[in-house]
Design an enzyme around this catalytic site. Structure first.
Site, PDB file in Angstrom:
ATOM      1  N   GLY A 315       0.941  -1.083  -0.188  1.00  0.00           N
ATOM      2  CA  GLY A 315       0.099  -0.128  -0.100  1.00  0.00           C
ATOM      3  C   GLY A 315       0.828   1.142  -0.112  1.00  0.00           C
ATOM      4  O   GLY A 315       2.001   1.417  -0.628  1.00  0.00           O
ATOM      5  N   SER A 316       0.270   2.036   0.758  1.00  0.00           N
ATOM      6  CA  SER A 316       1.059   3.513   0.308  1.00  0.00           C
ATOM      7  C   SER A 316       2.230   3.734   1.099  1.00  0.00           C
ATOM      8  O   SER A 316       3.101   4.679   0.977  1.00  0.00           O
ATOM      9  CB  SER A 316       0.066   4.546   1.162  1.00  0.00           C
ATOM     10  OG  SER A 316      -1.361   4.620   0.582  1.00  0.00           O
ATOM     11  N   THR A 317       2.729   2.787   1.914  1.00  0.00           N
ATOM     12  CA  THR A 317       4.099   2.871   2.501  1.00  0.00           C
ATOM     13  C   THR A 317       5.163   2.771   1.460  1.00  0.00           C
ATOM     14  O   THR A 317       6.216   3.270   1.324  1.00  0.00           O
ATOM     15  CB  THR A 317       3.990   1.525   3.637  1.00  0.00           C
ATOM     16  OG1 THR A 317       3.910   0.367   2.796  1.00  0.00           O
ATOM     17  CG2 THR A 317       3.528   1.837   4.981  1.00  0.00           C
ATOM     18  N   ASP A 663      -6.791   4.504  -0.253  1.00  0.00           N
ATOM     19  CA  ASP A 663      -5.625   4.706   0.732  1.00  0.00           C
ATOM     20  C   ASP A 663      -5.748   6.126   1.045  1.00  0.00           C
ATOM     21  O   ASP A 663      -5.888   7.059   0.487  1.00  0.00           O
ATOM     22  CB  ASP A 663      -4.570   4.725   0.030  1.00  0.00           C
ATOM     23  CG  ASP A 663      -3.329   4.706   0.916  1.00  0.00           C
ATOM     24  OD1 ASP A 663      -2.113   4.897   0.468  1.00  0.00           O
ATOM     25  OD2 ASP A 663      -3.579   4.874   2.166  1.00  0.00           O
TER      26      ASP A 663
END
Lengths: 666, 374
Positions: A315-317, A663
């Site tokens: 995801g956004s990490t 997200d």
């Protein structure tokens, strides 16, 4: 002596002893005196005397003969004992049997301890005894079973009686008897009952670090975790195995994770603390966990180590990776803007921002507000080849290399399918699945000055430099630290802030993939952080599996709401343990040095407006191409096929207008 | 130091000053060693044959005490009493020996024993000293009175005894008895030609026994040819000696004794060798040699022919028995089951030996010249 009495004149003196030959009373005195006599010797007398003389000679001969016999015996005796002794070959029964422990190749080798970096015992083998019996030597099986039951009540009397009555020569009665129990049974003196020395692995801390330690089977062989990975080391050397874990940190992470998991009713959780400079893992927690002392009775779900075995879409990490890649290559600039106003239509899919700003965003804003559209544009600007090379260098396509047999293989699309759609989705962390530890390592490399380390569970001897591979310029890392700090000060990671520790990080909320696409309300909410940002030491990763928002989070289950606060609490607690005190005196100075505006100005140009960047910049060509091409993508005739393929891997079929990957963080 | 004054004219006083005290001490040493060896050797045997551990020890303690009493008691007797005992005892023993052929208990293929409560009595053991006395008496009388055919009668009695022993069969006992008889004839002064004939006859009898008796044949064959047949017992015995070495394994430390058959009786010398070593065993041999040589040489001072012949026969019997036992253990001669006097376990054996030694001491007491009436 003077007290010896002298002769007493009053006493009559005793007469002298009568020494003369005795004679009859009244006989003449001459009768007592020996006289010469005339003796007549006859011929028979002479013959007898000659015979006696011969007898005496023969007695001497006989004596000599016996002397010879006894000398012969003495000689043979000397020969048999000293000169040429016959050494006995004694039968086995006479020999004292060697104790079992003396056998060099015996199965019972002491298994070495496992300790944490501060030598706290994590696993230790204790001596126990196994009880067995020879039923053929049993006198009364029923009574024997009864008496053993009396001595050790936890044993099953009926089962023992059945065993003891069997027509066998060997039956096991009980394993893992404590020394006290062994003594009690031995004290019964039952014939035919024997003990075999054994040992039992004991984990004094039970559930703490259970998945890391793994476990052993009944024969003390490692079957999971470190116990399995270092099985030969543990049986081969008696020295304790010193892990990099700091069990205090481990306990804190576990406690905070468990609390967050309970609060948000998550089905699982994962937490990692790693030294960003050496790769030493100080804590690795996966919930639910189990009591390592009861490994065999543990369900497989509980043994599952989410930190290394679980493959999740990051995801956004992953937007940190995308930004660092593009910045390091010079493909984008910090002052560049990206279109977050228009959804991207690609094939049958549409990429949107969750709770988006619906405008062009500067690069810092893309990270702070976690814009999928912005990240997709950045990734596309850098290009698929560069993205693959970058992620490859970051080790995202390989096993993590940590010392756990459970470490899994990441899932990534093959190069042939790594087209524009994949590039865009991977840019914001979808369409690829890696383990949490992969995310931690990648983030650590971005924060630590640009070096990729190999995570390890072994304590590194002080002073030995970590093996690391440079993957970016230090300047890029400096800039990325400012951006990570910005996410916490201005963006969705605000709840992770701990005063004085200059936490930087990135949220990441990914919808889980179900049987037929992404599950609507099942998130994996993670927050990856590094602290302190001015001199990075530790990476802290906190993840909740399928958390549910509650009133305190406005019923959001996004990472910024559920995972970031837990990470903040962990940092606040472990910082002092690890020797890092909150920096308050120089805080404003440090904060100023880390500060970066959300909308940085172009150096030496007017404030950017509208489209991406100033055209006079040398790298504009590469950057400009991407936004222009994007609208064309849906028209490309080959895309649906490719997109379907990618969707099968990562991007699910979704109705138009629906966010492919939501997200957001608040 | 002496508890008995020279002037003490009581029975014991006279005994103490006239008996051969050196030999008495030597016998006491043997009995003491017998106790020690019983402790060492008999538990191993008792356990192996399934008896109570102390069974042999307790019996032997009683037997050795009884033996000591017999030695002293018999030595108190006068030579005339000894002669009477010899004649009466010899007659009884001969009858009983003959009776074993009818009512005897068969042990290991031979009928030599008469079962009594508590022990098995071997009458031929008692026949040995008594026959020596009888022979001495007959020979002495034959010399003193020409009309008494002493030699002939003695030879006739010997023939009867030999027949009985051959029938049991007890070739070992017969051999010793024959040797003693020949030794007495030799000391008596028999013509050397006749002695040679006697020895030749004995040799011939030996060959006959080798041919006639399978167990004699097998033992001699095994002795002569080490490769033939079963050597277990004597090999084990030699291993015991080898295990002992110079100083021995120490009391109770013997290991070979646990597997040595007859360790408490016929092979007690091997146990002594294992536990006490060469030096103690040499001392033991020296004690036996001392008794025998001193006994024989002291007889030169004796003027009475009966006493000389009887004592010579008794000493020869004692010495031969000791020699045969030790030589068997050491594989110097073919294995012959014979006890080591006072040291081996065995009821009738030790009592018979005690009787013989008691007679010897009685006959060798110092007397005034002519004390022995005709």
């Amino acid at each position: 002596m003077n007290d010896q009495p002298g002769p007493n004149p009053a006493e009559p003196v005793a007469p002298p002893p009568y020494s003369a030959p005795a004679r009859s009373f009244g006989a003449p005195r001459e009768a007592g005196v020996p006289r010469m006599e005339t003796v007549r010797v006859t011929a028979p007398d002479l013959a007898r005397r000659a015979a006696m003389a011969r007898t005496r000679r023969r007695l001497v001969v006989a004596a000599w003969a016996f002397a010879g016999l006894f000398l012969a015996v003495a000689g043979k005796l000397t020969l048999a004992t000293v000169v040429a002794p016959l050494k006995p070959k004694l039968p086995e029964a006479v020999r004292v049997p060697e104790p079992d422990r003396a056998e060099p190749a015996g199965p019972r080798v002491e298994r070495a301890m496992i300790v944490d970096r501060n030598n706290q015992i994590l696993a230790v083998s204790l001596p126990t005894a196994e009880l067995y019996a020879n039923p053929r030597e049993m006198i009364d099986p029923a009574e024997a079973a009864h008496r053993i039951k009396q001595a050790v009540p936890r044993l099953d009397e009926a089962e023992m009686r059945a065993h003891l009555s069997a027509a066998k020569a060997f039956v096991y009665l009980a394993r893992r008897l404590s020394p006290r129990e062994e003594l009690a049974i031995n004290g019964l003196g039952i014939p035919g009952v024997y003990f075999q020395p054994s040992e039992r692995r004991h984990y004094p801390l039970g559930r703490v670090a259970a998945q890391v330690l793994g476990g052993v089977d009944v024969d003390e062989h490692g079957v999971a975790g470190v116990e399995r990975f270092f099985d030969s080391r543990l049986t081969g050397s008696a020295d304790p195995l010193r892990l990099s874990l700091d069990i205090r940190v481990q306990a804190v992470v576990r406690e905070e994770l468990a609390a967050a998991m309970a609060e948000f009713q998550a089905i699982g959780a994962c937490g990692i603390v790693m030294d960003v400079r050496t790769g030493e893992v100080l804590a690795m927690v996966s919930l639910p966990d189990y009591d390592a002392n009861a490994f065999g009775a543990t369900p497989a779900e509980d043994r599952f180590n989410r930190a290394v075995t679980g493959m999740y879409e990051p995801g956004s990490t992953f937007k940190l990776q995308t930004a660092a890649m593009a910045l390091d290559a010079g493909a984008v600039h910090i002052w560049d803007q990206f279109d977050a106003a228009h959804p991207i239509h690609i094939g049958r899919f549409t990429i949107t921002d969750f709770e988006g700003k619906h405008r062009f965003l500067y690069l810092p804003e893309v990270l702070a507000y976690s814009s999928n559209l912005g990240a997709a544009h950045i990734a596309l600007t850098a290009g698929a080849e560069r993205q693959r090379a970058w992620l490859g260098a970051m080790g995202m396509f390989r096993r993590i290399g940590v010392e756990l047999p459970e470490a899994g293989m990441p899932l990534a699309p093959p190069a042939s399918n790594w087209k524009e759609a994949a590039t865009m989705t991977i840019g914001f962390g979808h369409g690829i699945a890696v383990s949490p530890l992969h995310v931690v390592r990648g983030t650590a490399a971005i924060a630590n000055g640009g070096l990729v380390v190999t995570p390890t569970l072994l304590a590194r001897a002080d002073g030995t430099p970590a093996e690391a591979v440079r993957v970016m310029q230090p300047a890029t890392s400096d800039l990325m630290r400012k951006l990570m700090r910005l996410v916490v000060t201005e963006g969705y990671g605000k709840k992770a802030e701990v005063a004085g520790y200059f936490v930087g990080g990135k949220t990441g909320t990914a919808e889980k993939v179900g049987g037929h696409g992404y599950k609507k309300h099942a998130n994996v909410s993670a927050f990856v952080s590094v602290f302190p940002m001015n001199a990075p030491r530790y990476a802290v990763y906190m993840m909740l599996d399928e958390p549910h928002g509650n009133a305190s989070t406005g019923f959001f289950s996004t990472a910024g709401q559920v995972s970031a606060p837990a990470a903040g609490r962990v940092i606040a607690r472990i910082g002092p343990m690890l020797g890092l005190l909150p920096e308050t005196a120089d805080a404003p100075t440090i904060e100023a040095a880390l500060a970066i505006p959300l909308q940085p100005a172009h150096p030496g140009a007017r404030a950017p407006t509208g489209l991406a960047a100033a055209p006079d910049h040398p790298r504009d060509a590469a950057r400009e191409r991407a936004p222009r091409r994007l609208p064309l993508v849906p028209a490309t005739p080959t895309m649906p096929q490719d997109a379907r393929h990618e969707a099968a891997l990562a991007v699910p079929v979704a109705p138009a207008g629906y966010a492919v990957a939501a997200d957001a963080a608040r | 130091m002496p508890a008995l004054s020279r002037a003490d004219t009581s029975l014991l006083g006279r005994w103490w000053w006239s008996v051969d005290r050196w030999t008495l001490v030597a016998i006491a040493v043997l009995i003491g060693f017998g106790y020690v060896m019983m402790l060492a050797a008999s538990p191993a045997v008792a356990e192996r044959i399934g008896e109570a551990r102390d069974a042999f020890i307790l019996k032997q303690v009683a037997f050795l005490a009884l033996a000591g009493a017999i030695v002293v008691g018999v030595s108190l007797l006068s030579p005339q009493d000894v002669r009477r005992i010899g004649v009466i005892g010899g007659t009884v023993a001969l009858v009983l020996t003959a009776a074993t052929l009818v009512i005897g208990t068969e042990i290991k293929g031979a009928r030599r024993w008469i079962a009594l409560p508590g022990l098995s009595l071997q009458p031929s053991e008692f026949l040995k000293p008594c026959f020596a006395i009888v022979t001495a008496w007959l020979l002495a009388e034959g010399r003193r009175q020409a009309r008494v055919p002493g030699l002939t009668i003695a030879t006739a009695i010997f023939a009867v005894i030999a027949l009985a022993l051959k029938s049991q069969p007890d070739i070992g006992m017969l051999t010793v008895l024959t040797a003693v008889f020949l030794a007495q004839l030799f000391v008596y002064g028999l013509n050397m030609i006749l002695v040679a004939i006697g020895l030749a006859a004995m040799g011939g009898a030996g060959v006959a026994a080798y041919v006639l008796f399978p167990h004699v044949h097998s033992r001699v064959a095994r002795f002569l040819d080490p490769a033939a047949g079963d050597h277990y017992q004597v090999t084990t015995s030699l291993e015991a000696f080898g295990n002992g070495g110079l100083l021995g394994r120490g009391p109770g430390e013997g290991q070979v004794k646990n597997v040595l058959p007859d360790a408490h009786a016929d092979f007690v010398f091997a146990v002594a060798g294992e536990e006490f070593g060469l030096l103690i065993c040499l001392a033991l041999i020296a004690v036996f040699a001392f008794i025998v040589l001193r006994g024989l040489l002291r007889l030169r001072e004796e003027s009475d022919l009966f006493a000389v012949l009887a004592a010579a026969g008794l000493v020869t019997s004692f010495g031969l028995q000791a020699f045969v036992n030790m030589a068997s253990s050491l594989h110097l001669i073919p294995t012959k089951g014979m006890t080591l006097p006072f040291v081996s376990y065995g009821g009738s054996s030790v009592l018979a030996v005690a009787l013989g030694i008691g007679m010897l001491l009685a006959l060798t007491r110092r007397r005034h010249h002519g004390d022995l009436p005709s």
